[in-house]
Scaffold this active site. Structure first.
Site, PDB file in Angstrom:
ATOM      1  N   CYS A  73       0.811  -1.228   0.000  1.00 16.24           N
ATOM      2  CA  CYS A  73       0.000   0.000   0.000  1.00 16.24           C
ATOM      3  C   CYS A  73       0.845   1.279   0.000  1.00 16.24           C
ATOM      4  O   CYS A  73       0.519   2.240  -0.699  1.00 16.24           O
ATOM      5  CB  CYS A  73      -0.990   0.004   1.163  1.00 16.24           C
ATOM      6  SG  CYS A  73      -0.316  -0.419   2.772  1.00 16.24           S
ATOM      7  N   ASP A 262      -7.424   5.621  -1.336  1.00 17.02           N
ATOM      8  CA  ASP A 262      -7.104   4.414  -0.587  1.00 17.02           C
ATOM      9  C   ASP A 262      -6.654   3.311  -1.538  1.00 17.02           C
ATOM     10  O   ASP A 262      -7.405   2.914  -2.432  1.00 17.02           O
ATOM     11  CB  ASP A 262      -8.349   3.974   0.190  1.00 17.02           C
ATOM     12  CG  ASP A 262      -8.071   2.865   1.185  1.00 17.02           C
ATOM     13  OD1 ASP A 262      -7.010   2.231   1.089  1.00 17.02           O
ATOM     14  OD2 ASP A 262      -8.934   2.636   2.057  1.00 17.02           O
ATOM     15  N   HIS A 264      -6.204   0.194  -0.823  1.00 19.97           N
ATOM     16  CA  HIS A 264      -6.552  -1.133  -0.297  1.00 19.97           C
ATOM     17  C   HIS A 264      -7.744  -1.753  -1.017  1.00 19.97           C
ATOM     18  O   HIS A 264      -8.764  -2.100  -0.424  1.00 19.97           O
ATOM     19  CB  HIS A 264      -6.813  -1.044   1.204  1.00 19.97           C
ATOM     20  CG  HIS A 264      -5.610  -0.614   1.982  1.00 19.97           C
ATOM     21  ND1 HIS A 264      -5.330   0.721   2.234  1.00 19.97           N
ATOM     22  CD2 HIS A 264      -4.596  -1.326   2.506  1.00 19.97           C
ATOM     23  CE1 HIS A 264      -4.200   0.797   2.915  1.00 19.97           C
ATOM     24  NE2 HIS A 264      -3.734  -0.430   3.099  1.00 19.97           N
TER      25      HIS A 264
END
Length: 386
Positions: A73, A262, A264
């Site tokens: 990430c 994000d 993820h």
């Protein structure tokens, strides 16, 4: 954790609050009550790099790393900030993406981040280069590590025409940047072509990364206003950081909340190439997020890296003036020091003038109250996700 990726956003989204407070996205100010669609177009135009799966193994034969889920990430956040800098340089700060976009320069930028060994800024290149920074493939990076890796990789891609400077020890040395950017034969981007254009100014466009530690286990409230202010600078490329155990790319703020992309989400790997067939068109969609998220600024991890892009020398001089006025002189506890030169036996108590760039604006340089903080570049507060 993974989140569900959807292309169609519901009408009752709460991604941007209906507030009279200004919304800042990478230095651009919006009114959420009147410009909600413009804010969302801006966010959707940002390159969104996420976990991918089923790519060629990182490390070659015998490697099991065919996905970066659970550990990549921060690497993806590094890709996002570099991708945005390339978009700003080669396509312009106000450029907007649409599903129909087939601009050759855009596709050339995107290809540099594809999940293949030959791409200059692929997950493969970043992960393998990380080994020289003490991070084996599959280990979690912190903001400082990914900044150092990007600095190494950028020198091998002449077309990108960018140089990266990483400020160390919470200190930005102005003349170090000037020496790095004002070089013989510097190049900048040609509007539409394969060959970099020689820059008469001899200024190499700069992506400036400033890794900081703003607390121990959480951000010290004394730094919050300055951190929010940094998103208002025209040169802002956001902040690489995260919530505890989760790396995120912060692109703006509204009130006491920060807006982020994000990484993820685990998506399939593949190449957009020239975006001709349906598969390539669909894959291009996966590099753009319809919905940004928000978190209260006190909820983010104290280990961050401030990011700025200076296309010209004047941009850098202006940035230094803003930093001095807004992040240093106006705060009892500045985010970092801004110095003309690093002295041989420098200590934070020294009052050093930044005269070459700032003139009168640098009449006062405040010392750090927390001396030990300047040497903390640890990435250990972040943990590997399963």
């Amino acid at each position: 954790m993974d989140i569900l990726f959807t292309q169609n956003a519901p009408e009752d989204l709460e991604d941007i609050p209906q507030t009279e407070e200004p919304v800042w996205i990478l230095g651009k100010k919006y009114n959420a009550m009147k410009e909600l669609d413009a804010i969302r177009r801006n966010i959707q135009s940002k390159l969104w790099f996420t976990y991918r799966k089923n790519f060629v193994p990182i490390g070659g034969f015998g490697s099991t790393f065919t996905s970066d889920k659970g550990w990549g990430c921060m690497l993806r956040c590094g890709q996002m900030v570099l991708g945005q800098a390339l978009i700003s340089l080669h396509l312009g700060k106000n450029w907007e993406w649409t599903p129909e976009t087939k601009d050759s320069t855009y596709l050339k930028i995107l290809s540099r981040f594809e999940d293949r060994r030959a791409a200059p800024f692929s997950i493969h290149q970043i992960a393998l280069t990380g080994a020289s920074e003490g991070k084996e493939v599959g280990q979690w990076f912190g903001p400082n590590t990914v900044a150092q890796v990007l600095k190494k990789l950028i020198v091998f891609d002449e077309w990108s025409s960018i140089t990266i400077h990483v400020a160390l020890d919470n200190t930005l040395i102005v003349n170090d940047v000037l020496r790095q950017c004002k070089v013989e034969g510097a190049t900048t981007a040609e509007a539409d072509g394969n060959i970099p254009l020689q820059a008469p100014s001899q200024w190499k466009p700069l992506l400036l990364l400033i890794p900081l530690r703003l607390g121990i286990s959480e951000i010290n409230p004394i730094y919050i206003n300055a951190l929010k202010t940094s998103f208002q600078f025209p040169q802002s490329m956001g902040v690489i950081g995260g919530k505890p155990n989760l790396a995120l790319y912060f692109i703006g703020c509204v009130g006491d909340e920060v807006i982020f992309l994000d990484p993820h989400t685990t998506q399939r790997s593949g190449n957009v190439d020239q975006k001709i067939d349906e598969n390539e068109i669909d894959l291009d969609m996966t590099y753009h997020c319809n919905v940004a998220s928000r978190v209260h600024i006190t909820g983010i991890d104290p280990s961050v890296a401030l990011c700025f892009f200076c296309q010209t020398e004047n941009d850098f001089k202006s940035l230094c003036t803003l930093m001095q006025e807004k992040l240093i002189s106006s705060d009892k506890q500045p985010l970092f020091e801004l110095l003309d030169e690093q002295t041989a036996h420098w200590s934070p108590a020294e009052d050093v003038m930044v005269s070459q760039v700032l003139g009168a604006a640098a009449s006062t340089v405040l010392e750090f109250e927390d001396f030990n903080r300047q040497y903390d570049t640890s990435d250990e507060e972040f943990e590997l996700l399963g």
